[in-house]
Design a protein around this motif. Structure first.
Motif, PDB file in Angstrom:
ATOM      1  N   ALA A  28       0.844  -1.199   0.000  1.00 55.52           N
ATOM      2  CA  ALA A  28       0.000   0.000   0.000  1.00 55.52           C
ATOM      3  C   ALA A  28       0.882   1.253   0.000  1.00 55.52           C
ATOM      4  N   TYR A  29       1.983   1.204   0.770  1.00 51.93           N
ATOM      5  CA  TYR A  29       2.908   2.345   0.836  1.00 51.93           C
ATOM      6  C   TYR A  29       3.561   2.599  -0.515  1.00 51.93           C
ATOM      7  N   PHE A  31       2.445   1.600  -3.415  1.00 51.93           N
ATOM      8  CA  PHE A  31       1.399   1.984  -4.363  1.00 51.93           C
ATOM      9  C   PHE A  31       1.076   3.465  -4.222  1.00 51.93           C
ATOM     10  N   THR A  32       1.027   3.956  -2.963  1.00 53.64           N
ATOM     11  CA  THR A  32       0.740   5.376  -2.728  1.00 53.64           C
ATOM     12  C   THR A  32       1.860   6.246  -3.297  1.00 53.64           C
ATOM     13  N   MET A  33       3.107   5.832  -3.088  1.00 52.42           N
ATOM     14  CA  MET A  33       4.236   6.588  -3.634  1.00 52.42           C
ATOM     15  C   MET A  33       4.149   6.634  -5.156  1.00 52.42           C
ATOM     16  N   ILE A  35       1.466   6.428  -7.021  1.00 51.93           N
ATOM     17  CA  ILE A  35       0.365   7.325  -7.406  1.00 51.93           C
ATOM     18  C   ILE A  35       0.816   8.782  -7.268  1.00 51.93           C
ATOM     19  N   ASN A  36       1.522   9.091  -6.186  1.00 54.03           N
ATOM     20  CA  ASN A  36       1.982  10.467  -5.972  1.00 54.03           C
ATOM     21  C   ASN A  36       2.959  10.877  -7.073  1.00 54.03           C
ATOM     22  N   LYS A  37       3.867   9.991  -7.470  1.00 57.43           N
ATOM     23  CA  LYS A  37       4.814  10.312  -8.525  1.00 57.43           C
ATOM     24  C   LYS A  37       4.071  10.557  -9.842  1.00 57.43           C
ATOM     25  N   SER A  38       3.077   9.734 -10.139  1.00 59.76           N
ATOM     26  CA  SER A  38       2.311   9.893 -11.370  1.00 59.76           C
ATOM     27  C   SER A  38       1.566  11.213 -11.347  1.00 59.76           C
TER      28      SER A  38
END
Length: 42
Positions: A28-29, A31-33, A35-38
């Protein structure tokens, strides 16, 4: 259900549950990173 009882009575059962939860949290961590980069690139 008896198998689950024996599993939790043993330390290995809790260790397995902890590893599974840890892997889920790490995924999850990451995946969140991702998403933030995208979002920043956009």
């Amino acid at each position: 259900m008896g198998v689950f009882g024996e599993l939790f009575n043993d330390f290995t059962g809790w260790l397995t549950i902890g590893i599974i939860i840890f892997m889920l949290v790490m995924m999850a961590y990451l995946f969140t990173m991702f998403i933030n980069k995208s979002a920043k690139d956009d």
